[in-house]
Motif scaffolding. Structure first.
Motif: not given
Length: 404
Positions: A130-136, A159-178
């Protein structure tokens, strides 16, 4: 990972019968002592403790203390947290208690949705997905937890690796994408092939190594070290990387067990971390539950060990064995090239402040104070100034020396 490298999928252990207990009466008394002590612990057995809410009981506490890793550790507070806590899961999934065989705490929870049983996520999984990757989305957390368990992936690292990707790319996640990326990580498909290498190697390949929130290659759990300086030291010094369980300073810095310590001070933390590492090493060796040590101690488990084996044992005897285990791990690390340079945190924690609020200030960690505490730890642990083992100390502990 070591077993995987050797192509070993599992170990089968067979025996000829049950082990005989040397002193059954003494064992029963020790068990009663442990049960009595844990029953008196609100953190374990209280209405809002682990037995009722699971480890997810910590979710609100970490956010309230302004140390919930958010947006890949760029912030330490997650505004929607109150809607994603253990109570929210209880309302949605009506979980029942579950746990290890013979355990009375039963910190695990099994929920249900559409009459299908679902394993409820642990605190770190709740926080990082949730918090680390910006999902609710609690449904996403449950599905991600299930997927990682089925595919043999650690939820913290994933999850931490996905959070790293989100910071680098600037792309937020959808549940399906995760969920799609998690499956690709496990199967080595597409972008998942790089993500599956973990945050450190992924960030390095992307040319943004500073975005990997890891120590010795292991991604950090759901406790921001800017909010607990013992945790900062514990992460950095852990022999297996950024692990919260090697010393578990959260017990005294946040839960105030066995006694409270100042979470924003390094004073005394070097010795506390060293002793806690030794204690947790023997706890692991005994295959005991760390949670019981919120209430019971080595005195009770020394009685258990003596009752079962017939070997006269004190709490200090067990602690010394824990010290041997941990020092041997430092020797193994040194043989593999690890030194003081690896006993460190990502630079972000020394340069960027956390999310202050609730009359709580979360400044960057003082680099000089951290290094001073690390030096004290090396001295207390019996290491060189470069964090390497000493022959004299190893021989004192009865360990083999391999000419480091």
């Amino acid at each position: 990972l070591s077993l995987a490298q050797k192509k070993i999928k599992y170990l089968l252990v067979d025996g000829t019968g049950r082990c005989k207990v040397k002193n059954l009466k003494k064992l029963k008394q020790a068990r009663e002592d442990i049960l009595r002590l844990t029953a008196a612990s609100p953190a374990l057995m209280g209405q809002f403790g682990f037995t009722c809410l699971g480890t997810g009981a910590v979710y609100d506490l970490m956010d309230n203390r302004r140390m919930m890793p958010t947006d890949n550790f760029r912030r330490t507070c997650f505004e929607p947290a109150s809607k994603l806590n253990a109570a929210a899961y209880a309302k949605t999934y009506s979980p029942r208690k579950y746990g290890c065989l013979g355990c009375h705490i039963l910190c695990k929870k099994i929920g249900k949705k559409e009459d299908q049983p679902l394993a409820m996520p642990e605190f770190e999984t709740m926080s990082h997905f949730t918090a680390l990757i910006g999902c609710m989305d609690t449904d996403l957390v449950v599905e991600a937890n299930k997927l990682c368990n089925n595919l043999g992936m650690d939820t913290i690292s994933a999850a931490s690796t996905l959070a790293c990707r989100r910071e680098i790319t600037g792309i937020d996640y959808t549940p399906e994408n995760v969920l799609s990326l998690l499956e690709d990580m496990a199967l080595g498909k597409g972008e998942g092939k790089d993500l599956g290498q973990g945050a450190r190697l992924y960030a390095k390949k992307m040319g943004e190594p500073q975005t990997a929130m890891a120590v010795k290659g292991m991604e950090l759990p759901a406790y921001d070290p800017r909010g607990a300086y013992g945790m900062a030291l514990g992460y950095a010094l852990s022999t297996r990387g950024g692990c919260h369980l090697r010393a578990y300073p959260i017990s005294h810095e946040i839960f105030r067990k066995p006694v409270a310590t100042d979470r924003f001070s390094f004073s005394g933390k070097a010795r506390i971390i060293k002793i806690a590492e030794d204690l947790n090493a023997i706890v692991d060796a005994l295959i005991a539950c760390k949670f019981t040590f919120f209430a019971a101690g080595l005195e009770e488990y020394a009685s258990v060990f003596e009752a079962v084996t017939g070997i006269e044992t004190s709490a200090q005897d067990l602690l010394k064995k824990g010290e041997r285990i941990y020092y041997n791990e430092r020797i193994i690390n040194a043989l593999n090239g690890f030194d003081a340079n690896d006993d460190d945190l990502p630079k972000r924690f020394f340069t960027n402040a956390g999310s202050s609020g609730n009359n709580i200030s979360i400044p960057p960690i003082d680099r000089d104070a951290f290094l001073n505490a690390k030096r004290k730890y090396y001295d207390i642990r019996g290491l060189t100034a470069n964090g390497l083992p000493l022959k004299e100390k190893a021989e004192t502990l009865g360990l083999l020396w391999n000419n480091l």
